[in-house]
Scaffold this motif. Structure first.
Motif, PDB file in Angstrom:
ATOM      1  N   LEU A  13       4.927   0.976  -0.661  1.00 24.55           N
ATOM      2  CA  LEU A  13       5.931   2.267  -0.611  1.00 24.55           C
ATOM      3  C   LEU A  13       6.666   2.017  -1.959  1.00 24.55           C
ATOM      4  CD1 LEU A  13       6.856   4.635   0.657  1.00 24.55           C
ATOM      5  CD2 LEU A  13       8.500   3.135   2.069  1.00 24.55           C
ATOM      6  N   ALA A  14       7.011   0.913  -2.347  1.00 22.12           N
ATOM      7  CA  ALA A  14       7.863   0.876  -3.551  1.00 22.12           C
ATOM      8  C   ALA A  14       6.743   1.165  -4.780  1.00 22.12           C
ATOM      9  CB  ALA A  14       8.207  -0.705  -3.706  1.00 22.12           C
TER      10      ALA A  14
ATOM     11  N   VAL B 183       6.824  11.895  -1.889  1.00 23.93           N
ATOM     12  CA  VAL B 183       7.427  10.448  -1.507  1.00 23.93           C
ATOM     13  C   VAL B 183       8.189  10.676  -0.046  1.00 23.93           C
ATOM     14  CG1 VAL B 183       8.907   8.553  -1.877  1.00 23.93           C
ATOM     15  CG2 VAL B 183       7.061   9.725  -3.756  1.00 23.93           C
ATOM     16  N   SER B 184       8.930  11.723  -0.064  1.00 28.59           N
ATOM     17  CA  SER B 184       9.699  12.136   0.967  1.00 28.59           C
ATOM     18  C   SER B 184       8.755  12.223   2.061  1.00 28.59           C
ATOM     19  CB  SER B 184      10.604  13.316   0.767  1.00 28.59           C
ATOM     20  OG  SER B 184       9.964  14.521   0.424  1.00 28.59           O
ATOM     21  N   SER B 185       7.718  13.027   1.837  1.00 33.26           N
ATOM     22  CA  SER B 185       6.859  13.451   3.378  1.00 33.26           C
ATOM     23  C   SER B 185       6.281  11.763   3.821  1.00 33.26           C
ATOM     24  CB  SER B 185       5.620  14.297   2.832  1.00 33.26           C
ATOM     25  OG  SER B 185       6.280  15.585   2.407  1.00 33.26           O
ATOM     26  N   ILE B 186       5.804  10.905   3.010  1.00 32.04           N
ATOM     27  CA  ILE B 186       5.319   9.829   3.217  1.00 32.04           C
ATOM     28  C   ILE B 186       6.627   9.160   3.795  1.00 32.04           C
ATOM     29  CG2 ILE B 186       4.442   7.618   2.683  1.00 32.04           C
ATOM     30  CD1 ILE B 186       3.069   9.118   0.183  1.00 32.04           C
ATOM     31  N   GLU B 187       7.529   8.967   3.509  1.00 32.57           N
ATOM     32  CA  GLU B 187       8.601   8.386   4.184  1.00 32.57           C
ATOM     33  C   GLU B 187       8.800   8.951   5.588  1.00 32.57           C
ATOM     34  OE1 GLU B 187      11.792   8.596   1.281  1.00 32.57           O
ATOM     35  OE2 GLU B 187      11.194   6.668   0.435  1.00 32.57           O
TER      36      GLU B 187
ATOM     37  N   GLY C  66      -0.090   0.151   5.645  1.00 32.39           N
ATOM     38  CA  GLY C  66       0.017   0.123   4.113  1.00 32.39           C
ATOM     39  C   GLY C  66      -1.372   0.969   3.777  1.00 32.39           C
ATOM     40  N   LEU C  67      -2.331   0.869   4.186  1.00 35.33           N
ATOM     41  CA  LEU C  67      -3.666   1.422   3.609  1.00 35.33           C
ATOM     42  C   LEU C  67      -3.566   3.155   4.053  1.00 35.33           C
ATOM     43  CD1 LEU C  67      -6.455  -0.522   4.785  1.00 35.33           C
ATOM     44  CD2 LEU C  67      -5.700  -0.382   2.502  1.00 35.33           C
ATOM     45  N   TYR C  68      -2.924   3.503   5.062  1.00 42.12           N
ATOM     46  CA  TYR C  68      -2.688   4.932   5.573  1.00 42.12           C
ATOM     47  C   TYR C  68      -1.572   5.542   4.573  1.00 42.12           C
ATOM     48  CZ  TYR C  68      -1.078   8.925   8.133  1.00 42.12           C
ATOM     49  OH  TYR C  68      -0.572  10.001   8.669  1.00 42.12           O
ATOM     50  N   ILE C  69      -0.513   4.698   4.058  1.00 44.52           N
ATOM     51  CA  ILE C  69       0.324   5.569   3.340  1.00 44.52           C
ATOM     52  C   ILE C  69      -0.526   5.327   1.528  1.00 44.52           C
ATOM     53  CG2 ILE C  69       2.394   4.970   4.568  1.00 44.52           C
ATOM     54  CD1 ILE C  69       3.149   2.868   2.550  1.00 44.52           C
ATOM     55  N   THR C  70      -1.136   4.482   1.649  1.00 43.95           N
ATOM     56  CA  THR C  70      -1.988   4.883   0.232  1.00 43.95           C
ATOM     57  C   THR C  70      -2.872   5.829   0.172  1.00 43.95           C
ATOM     58  OG1 THR C  70      -1.951   2.461   0.138  1.00 43.95           O
ATOM     59  CG2 THR C  70      -3.705   3.587  -1.352  1.00 43.95           C
TER      60      THR C  70
END
Length: 347
Positions: A125-126, A93-97, A75-79
């Motif tokens: 993510l939401a 967002v698409s790259s993070i997914e 969660g911290l990483y995608i933040t």
């Protein structure tokens, strides 16, 4: 089976969980690895390997462990990915997914399970989607008149020009992805890395393709003239390049005088589309940089979907889509108001 560089690399995660097996199972272990590689494309494996390296490197810099999977760490990483830093631009967002899919795949292969529904991941993510999400930017569709103008910029008398004409016409008429174009062989089972093959018939050409959901056949009919006929273009390229076996589309070497044996990289399709679109003056109202961003290999697929005046089911089959809704996303210039529900409701 040949392995690409990404599949050769053993990650730190894998090293942590690999346990020794009896020596008599070595041949099955190697075979299993081959099957694992065959389950995804080389491009996917390279992308996932790169994503894992980025994540594990980020963990090291933060003093965190990459394995076993910790939803709070992810969660911290995608933040961090969404927020960016002085050394890294914020990701879409698409790259993070895509990064999350890569991590889930890497963990799964290593025997772990990543719970993407955990609140530390799903809720973050939401929030990222709500804050940074944007409508997708679609590539410009190349319509028949555009394609004909692009073909006129190519040298008909050179090997490279013949090859490029065949690639553009096959990509358009077949509604093929760029990897499907360059993955074609001259015949069945001729190469280990091939994704399909062609068969030229009197009325057209059958293209057999191996996709994510299995095999499918694409029929490419002959054009109204040799100038616009994909089958004629492919046959001319084969004859002049003196091809008999192996990859269909290859590098032209020695200043355009001979043909190599290696298969073209699928990125060459995108480069060809961009180069020919610029040379043909498509969307000349925009700056060159904007025009380059506007066109890609997908422009050929979108062009067929937007131009073919046939029942939508035929276009869906040609593009290999599982649903009509996906096909409609490729129809850039269709009449969106052909069915007018306002009037149909009595207003």
């Amino acid at each position: 089976m040949q392995q690409d560089d990404a599949s050769r690399e053993t990650t730190a995660l894998e090293e942590r969980i690999i346990s020794p097996l009896p020596a008599h199972l070595d041949h099955l272990t190697e075979r299993a690895r081959d099957y694992v590689e065959a389950a995804s494309s080389a491009n996917t494996r390279r992308a996932y390997a790169s994503d894992w390296r980025h994540f594990s490197g980020w963990c090291r810099r933060q003093g965190l462990e990459a394995a076993p999977p910790d939803p709070q760490v992810i969660g911290l990483y995608i933040t961090a990915l969404a927020s960016g830093s002085p050394a890294m631009k914020p990701l879409k967002v698409s790259s993070i997914e895509r990064r999350l899919s890569a991590l889930a795949s890497s963990y799964r292969e290593a025997g772990f399970s990543l719970d993407r529904s955990d609140r530390h991941i799903a809720t973050v993510l939401a929030g990222i989607r709500n804050t940074h999400g944007q409508p997708p930017r679609q590539k410009e569709a190349i319509l028949p008149s555009d394609l004909l103008a692009m073909l006129e910029t190519l040298d008909r008398g050179s090997l490279r020009g013949m090859r490029d004409r065949a690639m553009l016409l096959v990509g358009f008429a077949g509604g093929l992805r760029r990897s499907e174009v360059t993955g074609l062989d001259l015949g069945r089972n001729q190469t280990e890395d091939g994704r399909g093959w062609i068969e030229i018939l009197d009325k057209g050409m059958i293209v057999t393709l191996r996709g994510k959901t299995g095999w499918r056949e694409v029929e490419i009919g002959r054009g109204s003239s040799d100038m616009s006929c994909p089958v004629h273009a492919v046959a001319s390229w084969i004859a002049h390049a003196r091809l008999a076996h192996g990859p269909l589309f290859r590098r032209v070497t020695d200043r355009g005088t001979s043909v190599g044996s290696e298969r073209l990289n699928d990125k060459e399709v995108a480069r060809l589309v961009k180069r020919a679109a610029l040379a043909a003056g498509l969307r000349s109202d925009l700056r060159e940089g904007e025009r380059l961003q506007l066109f890609s290999g997908h422009s050929l697929r979108a062009g067929l979907a937007s131009s073919a005046e046939v029942d939508e089911r035929h276009v869906q089959k040609q593009l290999g889509h599982a649903s009509a809704e996906m096909t409609r996303k490729y129809q850039r210039r269709r009449d969106r108001f052909r069915i007018n529900l306002t009037k149909a409701a009595g207003l």
